[in-house]
Design a protein around this motif. Structure first.
Motif, PDB file in Angstrom:
ATOM      1  N   PHE A 144      17.833  32.909 -79.172  1.00 14.58           N
ATOM      2  CA  PHE A 144      16.466  33.415 -79.260  1.00 14.58           C
ATOM      3  C   PHE A 144      15.844  33.435 -77.867  1.00 14.58           C
ATOM      4  CE2 PHE A 144      17.542  30.668 -82.899  1.00 14.58           C
ATOM      5  CZ  PHE A 144      17.726  31.652 -83.849  1.00 14.58           C
ATOM      6  N   GLU A 159      16.865  32.263 -89.268  1.00 11.80           N
ATOM      7  CA  GLU A 159      17.899  33.286 -89.099  1.00 11.80           C
ATOM      8  C   GLU A 159      18.946  33.214 -90.201  1.00 11.80           C
ATOM      9  OE1 GLU A 159      20.496  34.909 -85.377  1.00 11.80           O
ATOM     10  OE2 GLU A 159      21.023  32.930 -86.124  1.00 11.80           O
ATOM     11  N   ARG A 219       7.844  40.449 -77.539  1.00 12.60           N
ATOM     12  CA  ARG A 219       8.624  40.340 -78.779  1.00 12.60           C
ATOM     13  C   ARG A 219       7.693  40.127 -79.985  1.00 12.60           C
ATOM     14  NH1 ARG A 219      14.097  38.501 -79.924  1.00 12.60           N
ATOM     15  NH2 ARG A 219      14.397  38.455 -77.691  1.00 12.60           N
ATOM     16  N   GLU A 273       6.545  42.594 -83.354  1.00  9.34           N
ATOM     17  CA  GLU A 273       6.563  42.170 -84.760  1.00  9.34           C
ATOM     18  C   GLU A 273       5.220  42.459 -85.428  1.00  9.34           C
ATOM     19  OE1 GLU A 273       7.799  38.120 -85.118  1.00  9.34           O
ATOM     20  OE2 GLU A 273       9.615  38.398 -83.933  1.00  9.34           O
ATOM     21  N   ASN A 276      10.463  46.700 -78.851  1.00 14.62           N
ATOM     22  CA  ASN A 276      11.731  46.051 -79.215  1.00 14.62           C
ATOM     23  C   ASN A 276      12.867  46.538 -78.333  1.00 14.62           C
ATOM     24  OD1 ASN A 276      11.274  44.184 -81.422  1.00 14.62           O
ATOM     25  ND2 ASN A 276      10.664  45.958 -82.642  1.00 14.62           N
ATOM     26  N   ASN A 307      15.714  43.702 -78.447  1.00 13.46           N
ATOM     27  CA  ASN A 307      15.813  43.134 -79.791  1.00 13.46           C
ATOM     28  C   ASN A 307      16.255  44.242 -80.752  1.00 13.46           C
ATOM     29  OD1 ASN A 307      15.503  41.835 -82.250  1.00 13.46           O
ATOM     30  ND2 ASN A 307      13.624  40.784 -81.631  1.00 13.46           N
ATOM     31  N   ARG A 308      17.579  44.448 -80.835  1.00 11.24           N
ATOM     32  CA  ARG A 308      18.113  45.562 -81.624  1.00 11.24           C
ATOM     33  C   ARG A 308      17.802  45.417 -83.113  1.00 11.24           C
ATOM     34  NH1 ARG A 308      22.407  48.618 -79.686  1.00 11.24           N
ATOM     35  NH2 ARG A 308      23.467  48.462 -81.710  1.00 11.24           N
ATOM     36  N   HIS A 309      17.863  44.196 -83.627  1.00  7.76           N
ATOM     37  CA  HIS A 309      17.629  43.995 -85.050  1.00  7.76           C
ATOM     38  C   HIS A 309      16.208  44.393 -85.434  1.00  7.76           C
ATOM     39  CE1 HIS A 309      17.516  42.399 -89.027  1.00  7.76           C
ATOM     40  NE2 HIS A 309      16.694  41.415 -88.700  1.00  7.76           N
ATOM     41  N   HIS A 310      15.237  43.927 -84.656  1.00 10.12           N
ATOM     42  CA  HIS A 310      13.848  44.270 -84.966  1.00 10.12           C
ATOM     43  C   HIS A 310      13.552  45.736 -84.639  1.00 10.12           C
ATOM     44  CE1 HIS A 310      12.150  39.887 -85.069  1.00 10.12           C
ATOM     45  NE2 HIS A 310      13.043  40.158 -86.002  1.00 10.12           N
TER      46      HIS A 310
END
Length: 1009
Positions: free
Chosen positions: A633, A699, A804, A808, A837, A842-845
């Motif tokens: 993280f 996670e 980040r 979100e 992102n 931050n590929r996932h978000h």
């Protein structure tokens, strides 16, 4: 050559990788393609994630495009292999290889070994030997020719062990068939390759002796004895010693058996399914006695088949050998349960620890069957349902060890006929209906004598028979005590049995305890404890403070205040003393009785040392979790712990895989450490350890644990009186509440955290609380309030540079705009989240933010643009992320593609979304996904299916006050009821939906999403 069968290709991995299409060898591509295919073939039928294949394809430092290259390599393999799409199948987050009978030499080998085991058990020795010979002939060299990185090497090592075991079994069968001279050459070759393998050496000695070459047989014993002492510092084991002594005496027991008539030709080989899971503990090679009880257990073979799940429970005092007996029976019965043999220690009588709950046990069992963690629900009842569904029509053996509570094991019992459950418990569980019980007490004197002879060697027992009998009596005929005593004698070859008996007799008080039930075990353990020096005694006591189930050298070093090398020496010494067990290489654990004994050694005199040891362990955990979080993280806010942790050696945690593996292995230890630190009022340790731990809990989807440790952290922060730490802790509890559906509680704790942050001027925590409140108000249907909180959060996050977190908050704000029908604003806000992102990597978000954008485009009626964005999101999706995110993506894709006329793709996406969402335990995602799919079914005029989906979404949403989805579910139920002709229900549901929509302030055009 290994030609293909019919029109199906054949693959060989027991040697260099080969693929064949009839008589034509397939060109499989370069090294990356071969490693990916080889890795898939090593675990046929099992889904391997893309990240796992990346690890296999690149030994270290994979390129940034590795996941994309894996997908390209799979596509290339599919083109090269006939009907490649049916051979390498996309399944959820990864790929699996689908091969049937005769298509893979590994499955052929496994089938041959399994059939040989069954034939041998039924007395068809010649047939068993021929089956093993054929199975071993499939090996053309090292697995995959020794090519590949650590992933392939680890699997190859396990397969090589299976090959060697099969070779030993074949030699044993050939000896049983009367072969001797013809075996010598084969055995000499194997012994030269594996000189420390005592079974092979024993077989060679026997073959030489039966060939009339007694001197050479005795010479072999001298060679292996010298080698064992030189290499390992140990003497030959009881089996080898027994054969040596038999040769010296020319014992008739060693004579070759009469040659039996040839067995009938073996039946055609059965199908070769993927290797079933087996987590049974090691079966003691010198298991002795319990003949009657073992016979009762083995009778289950004949009586269980096809009837019902049979439950057989073994009860007896601690140390009486319940587990050893159950494990021996389980190994003997394994061939009758071809779908797997699973073991789990429920830790019912482990001092200082709570028994394993049904939910935790089911999590472990489901993972053993290959169920991915993201598909395992949090709710114990849902896990039980998934467990029983997974076992449908399977024949599986389950060993539930160390049980204390019937209520906790009922959810673990299979419902399918033909399964067998073995249970061990110190006390009979009288409320476990339908169980058959086998009670075991102390061993009969003759069995105690046999156990001493087997573990110590007959030569020493025959030299002092009276002392051996007295030793058994002094040990209370208790297997644990007998094994500890004989282990000491093995490690002290100059001691006589009488010498040890005399030592036992000198312990007058302990002798009284030795005949007094469970305390006899403590007395025997105390004898082993006292022969250690003072440093080892201290280490033994403090190692028992470890709060998990199995510790490694790093945890041990922290507890003992040593480096890892000295810690490993201590652990290995105690392992030799039988004071520790080794569940797997590198991990060490206490038997519950030994742990109880160690805890009994604590006193007011040891309090200071014990407290120091625990503080060192907590310091180690703070440092370790911080290092792992820094990898997993990156960019998170750092906090000064307010104390200087004791320096500790950390395991290698420099990449995401290692960090996740460490968190998973230390899960139980970290939970226990948080609880222990709370009891000891080490509040700063609690707060900072918990803050690190919850990142991993979030996670991995362990939200109940997340919330539980979060509340512990809140209590500790209150005691410290630090409003900054309290604000962080409260905000974290609020996040857990969003995932578990506890929205009102989440608002309460997060508002308290916000008030503290504002009072202290902590803009970072203030932003975090505002964002969390925005999400909670959205879920509660309070949309105007949600927008206010989220816009404040975005402004604050921009102010403190928390990109980040800003991304979100923007994603949640986009969702609010979509819910409100403000689609253009939803698209624009979502695009800002995507850009941020992407900027922070931050590929996932980024994938999630693209889904938010797609929802906006879908609301605007721009289907093509929505589908294009969804395609980008799918490419970025992390296979290790929660399945619920992919389910939502696919559900929206199904809706969009249906509107675009792509009905086949729509049906496929909808089916996969439904399968994924029912495997998760995130209620907010499940309700939303089911409502989207319900609306799609209404468009298809499939009103029954729509009603089922909307009704399920309503039950979930109303239970957690998720007002938006509750309203959509009611409206969908009204529309479905109208389509089914139930006007009363339609009016009732529509009225309830409108009331909720009005309360939320949603415009009419948003009601029929």
């Amino acid at each position: 050559m290994g030609e293909s069968i019919g029109n199906h290709p054949r693959f060989n991995i027991l040697g260099p990788l080969e693929g064949w299409d009839e008589e034509t060898r397939l060109r499989l591509g370069g090294a990356i393609q071969e490693r990916i295919l080889g890795t898939l073939l090593l675990e046929p039928g099992k889904v391997l994630t893309v990240s796992r294949l990346v690890e296999a394809a690149w030994e270290e430092d994979p390129p940034a495009t590795a996941m994309h290259q894996v997908r390209k390599a799979v596509a290339d393999l599919r083109r090269r292999i006939p009907d490649g799409a049916a051979v390498i199948v996309t399944d959820g987050p990864g790929y699996r290889v689908a091969v049937s009978d005769g298509q893979l030499d590994l499955t052929d080998f496994s089938t041959g070994v399994r059939e040989a085991k069954a034939a041998a058990a039924e007395g068809r020795t010649a047939e068993a030997a021929e089956l093993l010979r054929s199975a071993l002939a499939l090996w053309r060299g090292p697995v995959l020719a020794g090519a590949g990185g650590p992933v392939i090497e680890a699997a190859a090592a396990a397969l090589e062990e299976r090959r060697l075991t099969a070779a030993e079994q074949l030699c044993e069968l050939r000896l049983a068939l009367g072969e001797s001279a013809e075996l010598v050459v084969d055995l000499r070759g194997l012994v030269s390759q594996y000189p420390l393998r005592e079974t092979l050496r024993c077989q060679l000695m026997l073959a030489l002796y039966r060939s009339g070459r007694q001197a050479e047989a005795l010479e072999e014993y001298g060679k292996v004895r010298e080698l064992l002492v030189e290499e390992l510092g140990i003497d030959p084991g009881p089996q080898l010693t027994k054969v040596y002594e038999g040769i010296l005496r020319e014992s008739p027991e060693l004579a070759a058996p009469a040659v039996a008539a040839p067995a009938p030709a073996p039946a055609p080989p059965a199908s070769a399914p993927a290797e079933p899971p087996c987590t049974l503990p090691y079966d003691l090679s010198d298991f002795t006695g319990r003949d009657k009880e073992l016979a009762q257990l083995l009778a289950c073979r004949a009586e269980t088949a096809g009837q019902r799940t049979r439950v057989v429970a073994i009860d007896g005092m601690g140390g009486s050998g319940k587990t050893a007996l159950a494990v021996r029976a389980a190994h003997r019965l394994a061939s009758d349960y071809p779908d797997g043999q699973l073991h789990i220690d429920l830790r019912g009588f482990t001092s200082g620890e709570q028994p394993v709950t049904a939910g935790t046990a089911l999590d472990s069992l489901l993972r053993s069957l290959g169920i991915p963690g993201e598909r395992i629900p949090d709710d114990a009842e849902a896990r039980s349902a998934l467990w029983r569904a997974t076992l449908a029509n399977k024949r599986l053996l389950l060993l539930l060890d160390n049980t204390v509570d019937a209520a906790e094991i009922r959810p673990l019992l299979p419902a399918s006929p033909g399964c067998l459950v073995l249970i061990t418990s110190r006390a009979r569980l009288v409320d476990l209906d339908g169980a058959e019980w086998i009670s075991i007490g102390l061993m009969p004197p003759e069995e105690s004598g046999r156990l001493i002879a087997e573990t110590l060697g007959e030569q020493r027992v025959e030299a002092e028979p009276e002392a051996a009998a007295e030793l058994a009596q002094l040990c209370g005929h208790l297997p644990l005590a007998l094994r500890i005593a004989t282990a000491r004698l093995r490690n002290r070859p100059r001691w006589t049995l009488q010498y040890l008996v005399t030592r036992l007799q000198d312990e007058t008080r302990r002798l009284d305890e030795l005949s007094a039930g469970e305390r006899s075990v403590a007395a025997t353990l105390r004898l082993s404890y006292q022969v250690m020096d003072e440093d080892c005694r201290t280490a033994f006591r403090v190692l028992a403070l470890y709060p998990g189930t199995a510790l490694d050298v790093h945890s041990a070093a922290a507890l003992t205040g040593t480096d890892t090398r000295d810690a490993e020496d201590l652990l290995e010494f105690m392992l030799d003393m039988h004071l520790l067990q080794q569940p797997e290489i590198g991990l060490y654990g206490f038997h519950d009785l030994v742990r109880s004994f160690a805890h009994s050694l604590r006193s007011p005199d040891t309090e200071r040392d014990d407290a120091s040891a625990y503080v060192r362990l907590l310091d180690y955990y703070v440092l370790g979790t911080n290092a792992a979080c820094s990898v997993l993280f990156a960019g998170r806010r750092e906090h000064d712990p307010g104390f200087v942790p004791h320096p500790a050696e950390l395991p290698l945690l420099d990449d995401a895989r290692l960090a996740r593996t460490w968190f998973a292995r230390e899960h139980a230890g970290l939970l226990g450490a948080v609880s222990a630190a709370d009891r000891m009022r080490l509040d700063r340790h609690v707060v900072h350890l918990t803050r690190n731990f919850i990142f991993a809990l979030y996670e991995s989807g362990r939200f109940n644990d997340f919330k539980a440790v979060g509340h512990v952290s809140v209590g500790a922060a209150r005691r410290i009186g630090d409003p900054v730490l309290l604000g962080v802790a409260l905000s974290n509890v609020g996040i857990a509440c969003t995932r578990l559906g506890n929205f009102c509680e989440g608002v309460e704790v997060t508002e308290e955290g916000l008030e503290l942050a504002v009072r202290r001027g902590d803009r970072y925590t203030e932003a975090h609380c505002e964002g969390t409140l925005g999400l909670l108000k959205l879920l509660l249907g309070r949309l105007p309030e949600a927008v206010v909180h989220l816009e404040r959060a975005v402004a604050l996050e921009r102010e403190v540079g928390a990109k980040r977190q800003e991304a979100e908050s923007l994603s949640v704000l986009s969702t609010v705009f979509t819910e409100w029908g403000r689609y253009q604003e939803a698209v624009e806000t979502g695009r800002r989240a995507v850009a941020l992102n992407r900027e922070v990597g931050n590929r996932h978000h980024e994938s999630g933010a693209l889904v938010d954008v797609a929802f906006g485009y879908a609301g605007l009626g721009e289907g093509e643009r929505a589908l294009d964005v969804l395609t980008q999101a799918r490419e970025l999706y992390d296979p290790d992320a929660g399945a619920e995110e992919l389910a939502l993506l696919l559900a929206l894709s199904a809706e969009v593609t249906y509107r675009l006329g792509q009905e086949e793709r729509s049906a496929r996406d909808a089916e996969q979304a439904l399968e994924l969402i029912h495997s998760t335990a995130v209620p907010i995602r499940q309700a939303k996904t089911e409502n989207i799919l319900g609306a799609l079914q209404r468009r298809r005029l499939a009103y029954d299916a729509a009603m089922e989906l909307h009704s399920s979404a309503y039950r979930i949403a109303s239970a957690i006050n998720y007002r938006a989805e509750e309203a959509h579910a009611l409206y969908g139920m009204a529309e479905a009821a109208q389509g089914l002709g139930d006007k009363d229900a339609a009016l009732r549901h529509r009225a309830a939906a409108i009331e909720l929509f009005d309360a939320m302030g949603l415009p009419a055009h948003r009601r029929n999403r």
